[in-house]
Write a protein that holds these residues in place. Sequence first.
Motif, PDB file in Angstrom:
ATOM      1  N   LEU A  86       0.993  -1.290   0.090  1.00 35.68           N
ATOM      2  CA  LEU A  86       0.487   0.094   0.272  1.00 35.68           C
ATOM      3  C   LEU A  86       1.020   1.454   0.267  1.00 35.68           C
ATOM      4  O   LEU A  86       2.231   1.499   0.454  1.00 35.68           O
ATOM      5  N   VAL A  87       0.279   2.517   0.040  1.00 35.35           N
ATOM      6  CA  VAL A  87       1.078   3.523  -0.480  1.00 35.35           C
ATOM      7  C   VAL A  87       0.114   4.860   0.468  1.00 35.35           C
ATOM      8  O   VAL A  87      -1.202   4.459   0.273  1.00 35.35           O
ATOM      9  N   GLY A  88       0.980   4.959   1.735  1.00 40.19           N
ATOM     10  CA  GLY A  88       0.572   5.723   2.182  1.00 40.19           C
ATOM     11  C   GLY A  88       0.160   7.399   1.961  1.00 40.19           C
ATOM     12  O   GLY A  88       1.622   7.982   1.756  1.00 40.19           O
ATOM     13  N   LEU A  89      -0.942   7.825   1.676  1.00 40.50           N
ATOM     14  CA  LEU A  89      -0.613   9.210   1.603  1.00 40.50           C
ATOM     15  C   LEU A  89      -0.207  10.395   2.530  1.00 40.50           C
ATOM     16  O   LEU A  89      -0.213  10.687   3.724  1.00 40.50           O
ATOM     17  N   HIS A  90      -0.032  11.555   1.940  1.00 39.09           N
ATOM     18  CA  HIS A  90       0.687  12.742   2.402  1.00 39.09           C
ATOM     19  C   HIS A  90      -0.650  13.131   2.880  1.00 39.09           C
ATOM     20  O   HIS A  90      -1.663  12.755   3.144  1.00 39.09           O
ATOM     21  N   PHE A  91      -0.077  13.679   4.522  1.00 42.38           N
ATOM     22  CA  PHE A  91      -0.886  14.631   5.198  1.00 42.38           C
ATOM     23  C   PHE A  91      -2.403  15.900   4.031  1.00 42.38           C
ATOM     24  O   PHE A  91      -3.821  15.867   4.883  1.00 42.38           O
ATOM     25  N   ASP A  92      -1.804  16.106   3.216  1.00 46.36           N
ATOM     26  CA  ASP A  92      -1.904  16.979   2.341  1.00 46.36           C
ATOM     27  C   ASP A  92      -2.804  16.438   0.973  1.00 46.36           C
ATOM     28  O   ASP A  92      -3.409  17.479  -0.180  1.00 46.36           O
ATOM     29  N   TRP A  93      -2.822  15.184   0.830  1.00 44.47           N
ATOM     30  CA  TRP A  93      -3.183  14.453   0.576  1.00 44.47           C
ATOM     31  C   TRP A  93      -4.512  14.637  -0.674  1.00 44.47           C
ATOM     32  O   TRP A  93      -5.082  14.405  -1.710  1.00 44.47           O
ATOM     33  N   ASP A  94      -5.613  15.990   0.038  1.00 39.13           N
ATOM     34  CA  ASP A  94      -7.077  16.273  -0.436  1.00 39.13           C
ATOM     35  C   ASP A  94      -6.973  17.533  -0.924  1.00 39.13           C
ATOM     36  O   ASP A  94      -7.881  17.960  -0.910  1.00 39.13           O
ATOM     37  N   HIS A  95      -5.936  18.272  -0.240  1.00 40.65           N
ATOM     38  CA  HIS A  95      -5.827  19.712  -0.406  1.00 40.65           C
ATOM     39  C   HIS A  95      -5.827  20.138  -1.904  1.00 40.65           C
ATOM     40  O   HIS A  95      -6.293  19.202  -2.726  1.00 40.65           O
ATOM     41  N   GLU A  96      -6.673  21.189  -2.376  1.00 42.23           N
ATOM     42  CA  GLU A  96      -7.460  21.892  -3.408  1.00 42.23           C
ATOM     43  C   GLU A  96      -6.198  21.702  -5.000  1.00 42.23           C
ATOM     44  O   GLU A  96      -6.651  21.012  -6.167  1.00 42.23           O
TER      45      GLU A  96
END
Length: 142
Positions: free
Chosen positions: A70-80
């Motif tokens: 799995l790839v763990g996304l960065h905390f800002d993954w859902d930033h516009e």
Amino acid sequence: MLEQLRKALSTSAWHEGDTPPAVDYVLFFDGNTDEESIATNQRGDGRPAIADIYKRFQEIAKRSDVERILVGLHFDWDHEHYADSFPPAENVHIFTTASTSDVESWLADMHTDGVIKGWPYGKPKNAPEPSNGYSVLSVCWD
């Protein structure tokens, strides 16, 4: 693949402060040409191209001692800023029966910051549990 990745991410409600999601490595890497989407700080400083990183994890995924990646996304993954592109990733999680040192040897030339046991920021709510006998080892970059 970006559309499938976005669809997978939309199956759970995500809130600020949640551990960022983890997605199947194929969803993250297949069709992803954004060199800034993973290990940004090592780009140009020894980190292979994203296509080469994907190939390496494809090889690792075929191993009999690996259950999933799995790839763990960065905390800002859902930033516009990332609305129309692949979200940034923070790490890669390998469900395996191999030791930390074995996994480090598989990645010796990938310019990682190492491999740790477990989830660096806690288990994402969308991540499955490893099967009995498997552990989560996380590949970290800065």
